[in-house]
Write a protein that holds these residues in place. Structure first.
Motif, PDB file in Angstrom:
ATOM      1  N   UNK A  24     -17.113   0.889 -12.534  1.00 57.00           N
ATOM      2  CA  UNK A  24     -16.349   1.803 -13.386  1.00 57.00           C
ATOM      3  C   UNK A  24     -15.011   1.244 -13.870  1.00 57.00           C
ATOM      4  N   UNK A  25     -14.407   0.327 -13.130  1.00 55.40           N
ATOM      5  CA  UNK A  25     -13.057  -0.157 -13.477  1.00 55.40           C
ATOM      6  C   UNK A  25     -12.987  -1.659 -13.707  1.00 55.40           C
ATOM      7  N   UNK A  26     -13.464  -2.422 -12.742  1.00 56.57           N
ATOM      8  CA  UNK A  26     -13.205  -3.869 -12.747  1.00 56.57           C
ATOM      9  C   UNK A  26     -14.005  -4.601 -13.814  1.00 56.57           C
ATOM     10  N   UNK A  27     -15.274  -4.263 -13.964  1.00 52.29           N
ATOM     11  CA  UNK A  27     -16.141  -4.977 -14.908  1.00 52.29           C
ATOM     12  C   UNK A  27     -15.550  -5.003 -16.314  1.00 52.29           C
ATOM     13  N   UNK A  28     -15.222  -3.855 -16.853  1.00 47.12           N
ATOM     14  CA  UNK A  28     -14.671  -3.791 -18.201  1.00 47.12           C
ATOM     15  C   UNK A  28     -13.328  -4.480 -18.325  1.00 47.12           C
ATOM     16  N   UNK A  29     -12.507  -4.346 -17.269  1.00 46.32           N
ATOM     17  CA  UNK A  29     -11.197  -4.992 -17.265  1.00 46.32           C
ATOM     18  C   UNK A  29     -11.349  -6.506 -17.355  1.00 46.32           C
ATOM     19  N   UNK A  30     -12.204  -7.067 -16.506  1.00 45.76           N
ATOM     20  CA  UNK A  30     -12.390  -8.527 -16.487  1.00 45.76           C
ATOM     21  C   UNK A  30     -13.010  -9.013 -17.787  1.00 45.76           C
ATOM     22  N   UNK A  31     -14.006  -8.289 -18.282  1.00 44.72           N
ATOM     23  CA  UNK A  31     -14.673  -8.705 -19.516  1.00 44.72           C
ATOM     24  C   UNK A  31     -13.715  -8.741 -20.708  1.00 44.72           C
ATOM     25  N   UNK A  32     -12.647  -7.956 -20.648  1.00 47.78           N
ATOM     26  CA  UNK A  32     -11.676  -7.924 -21.731  1.00 47.78           C
ATOM     27  C   UNK A  32     -10.614  -8.999 -21.681  1.00 47.78           C
ATOM     28  N   UNK A  33     -10.587  -9.775 -20.605  1.00 53.55           N
ATOM     29  CA  UNK A  33      -9.566 -10.820 -20.478  1.00 53.55           C
ATOM     30  C   UNK A  33      -9.936 -12.036 -21.318  1.00 53.55           C
ATOM     31  N   UNK A  34      -8.940 -12.673 -21.954  1.00 48.65           N
ATOM     32  CA  UNK A  34      -9.219 -13.849 -22.778  1.00 48.65           C
ATOM     33  C   UNK A  34      -9.823 -14.978 -21.953  1.00 48.65           C
ATOM     34  N   UNK A  35     -10.859 -15.603 -22.490  1.00 49.08           N
ATOM     35  CA  UNK A  35     -11.486 -16.736 -21.832  1.00 49.08           C
ATOM     36  C   UNK A  35     -12.538 -16.367 -20.808  1.00 49.08           C
ATOM     37  N   UNK A  36     -12.810 -15.062 -20.603  1.00 54.36           N
ATOM     38  CA  UNK A  36     -13.825 -14.669 -19.624  1.00 54.36           C
ATOM     39  C   UNK A  36     -15.215 -14.968 -20.158  1.00 54.36           C
ATOM     40  N   UNK A  37     -16.047 -15.544 -19.290  1.00 49.77           N
ATOM     41  CA  UNK A  37     -17.430 -15.874 -19.649  1.00 49.77           C
ATOM     42  C   UNK A  37     -18.443 -15.069 -18.855  1.00 49.77           C
ATOM     43  N   UNK A  38     -17.968 -14.129 -18.048  1.00 45.21           N
ATOM     44  CA  UNK A  38     -18.887 -13.290 -17.286  1.00 45.21           C
ATOM     45  C   UNK A  38     -18.320 -12.909 -15.943  1.00 45.21           C
ATOM     46  N   UNK A  39     -18.932 -11.896 -15.351  1.00 49.21           N
ATOM     47  CA  UNK A  39     -18.528 -11.434 -14.027  1.00 49.21           C
ATOM     48  C   UNK A  39     -19.776 -10.925 -13.316  1.00 49.21           C
ATOM     49  N   UNK A  40     -19.864 -11.226 -12.012  1.00 46.65           N
ATOM     50  CA  UNK A  40     -20.991 -10.802 -11.191  1.00 46.65           C
ATOM     51  C   UNK A  40     -20.425 -10.182  -9.922  1.00 46.65           C
ATOM     52  N   UNK A  41     -21.041  -9.065  -9.502  1.00 48.94           N
ATOM     53  CA  UNK A  41     -20.650  -8.393  -8.269  1.00 48.94           C
ATOM     54  C   UNK A  41     -21.872  -8.368  -7.353  1.00 48.94           C
ATOM     55  N   UNK A  42     -21.719  -8.852  -6.136  1.00 49.91           N
ATOM     56  CA  UNK A  42     -22.833  -8.964  -5.189  1.00 49.91           C
ATOM     57  C   UNK A  42     -22.485  -8.266  -3.879  1.00 49.91           C
ATOM     58  N   UNK A  43     -23.476  -7.627  -3.258  1.00 53.44           N
ATOM     59  CA  UNK A  43     -23.283  -7.012  -1.938  1.00 53.44           C
ATOM     60  C   UNK A  43     -24.387  -7.483  -1.006  1.00 53.44           C
ATOM     61  N   UNK A  44     -23.996  -7.831   0.219  1.00 52.58           N
ATOM     62  CA  UNK A  44     -24.937  -8.074   1.313  1.00 52.58           C
ATOM     63  C   UNK A  44     -24.696  -6.949   2.319  1.00 52.58           C
ATOM     64  N   UNK A  45     -25.479  -5.906   2.210  1.00 54.47           N
ATOM     65  CA  UNK A  45     -25.266  -4.726   3.054  1.00 54.47           C
ATOM     66  C   UNK A  45     -25.531  -5.025   4.525  1.00 54.47           C
ATOM     67  N   UNK A  46     -26.432  -5.977   4.807  1.00 56.90           N
ATOM     68  CA  UNK A  46     -26.727  -6.325   6.200  1.00 56.90           C
ATOM     69  C   UNK A  46     -25.532  -6.950   6.903  1.00 56.90           C
ATOM     70  N   UNK A  47     -24.736  -7.734   6.175  1.00 64.44           N
ATOM     71  CA  UNK A  47     -23.575  -8.380   6.805  1.00 64.44           C
ATOM     72  C   UNK A  47     -22.269  -7.662   6.461  1.00 64.44           C
TER      73      UNK A  47
END
Length: 96
Positions: A24-47
């Motif tokens: 809801x917040x971080x993805x759009x913020x990062x995508x709007x920064x100059x020079x950004x080529x992508x963002x990925x968010x990963x979760x390992x719920x087991x650890x």
């Protein structure tokens, strides 16, 4: 191309909050920064860990956005209860 990482840990509830905040917040913020080529968010719920990976067109673009990364990390900690446990910087050798 360069990458910046943030590694997070927390309870199941904190990581769900982290996921919701990332969408809801971080993805759009990062995508709007100059020079950004992508963002990925990963979760390992087991650890009980999560990872943010941001990609940047150049080292200069990554460095120019460092202050925004720090602001985003601080707001994420405050909003989610997740703990920031590590940060990294990498040169991207190849990607598909």
């Amino acid at each position: 191309m360069f990458a910046r990482t943030s590694t997070w840990s927390g309870s199941a509830e904190a990581l769900q909050n982290w996921s919701d905040h990332a969408i809801s917040k971080v993805k759009g913020f990062v995508e709007g920064l100059p020079g950004n080529s992508g963002v990925v968010f990963l979760i390992d719920r087991d650890s009980s860990t999560a990872l943010t990976l941001t990609l940047w067109d150049s080292q200069a673009a990554a460095e120019a956005t460092d202050q925004f990364a720090e602001q985003s990390r601080a707001s994420t900690v405050a909003a989610t209860g997740a703990e920031l446990v590590a940060q990294g910087r990498y040169e991207v050798v190849t990607r598909s």
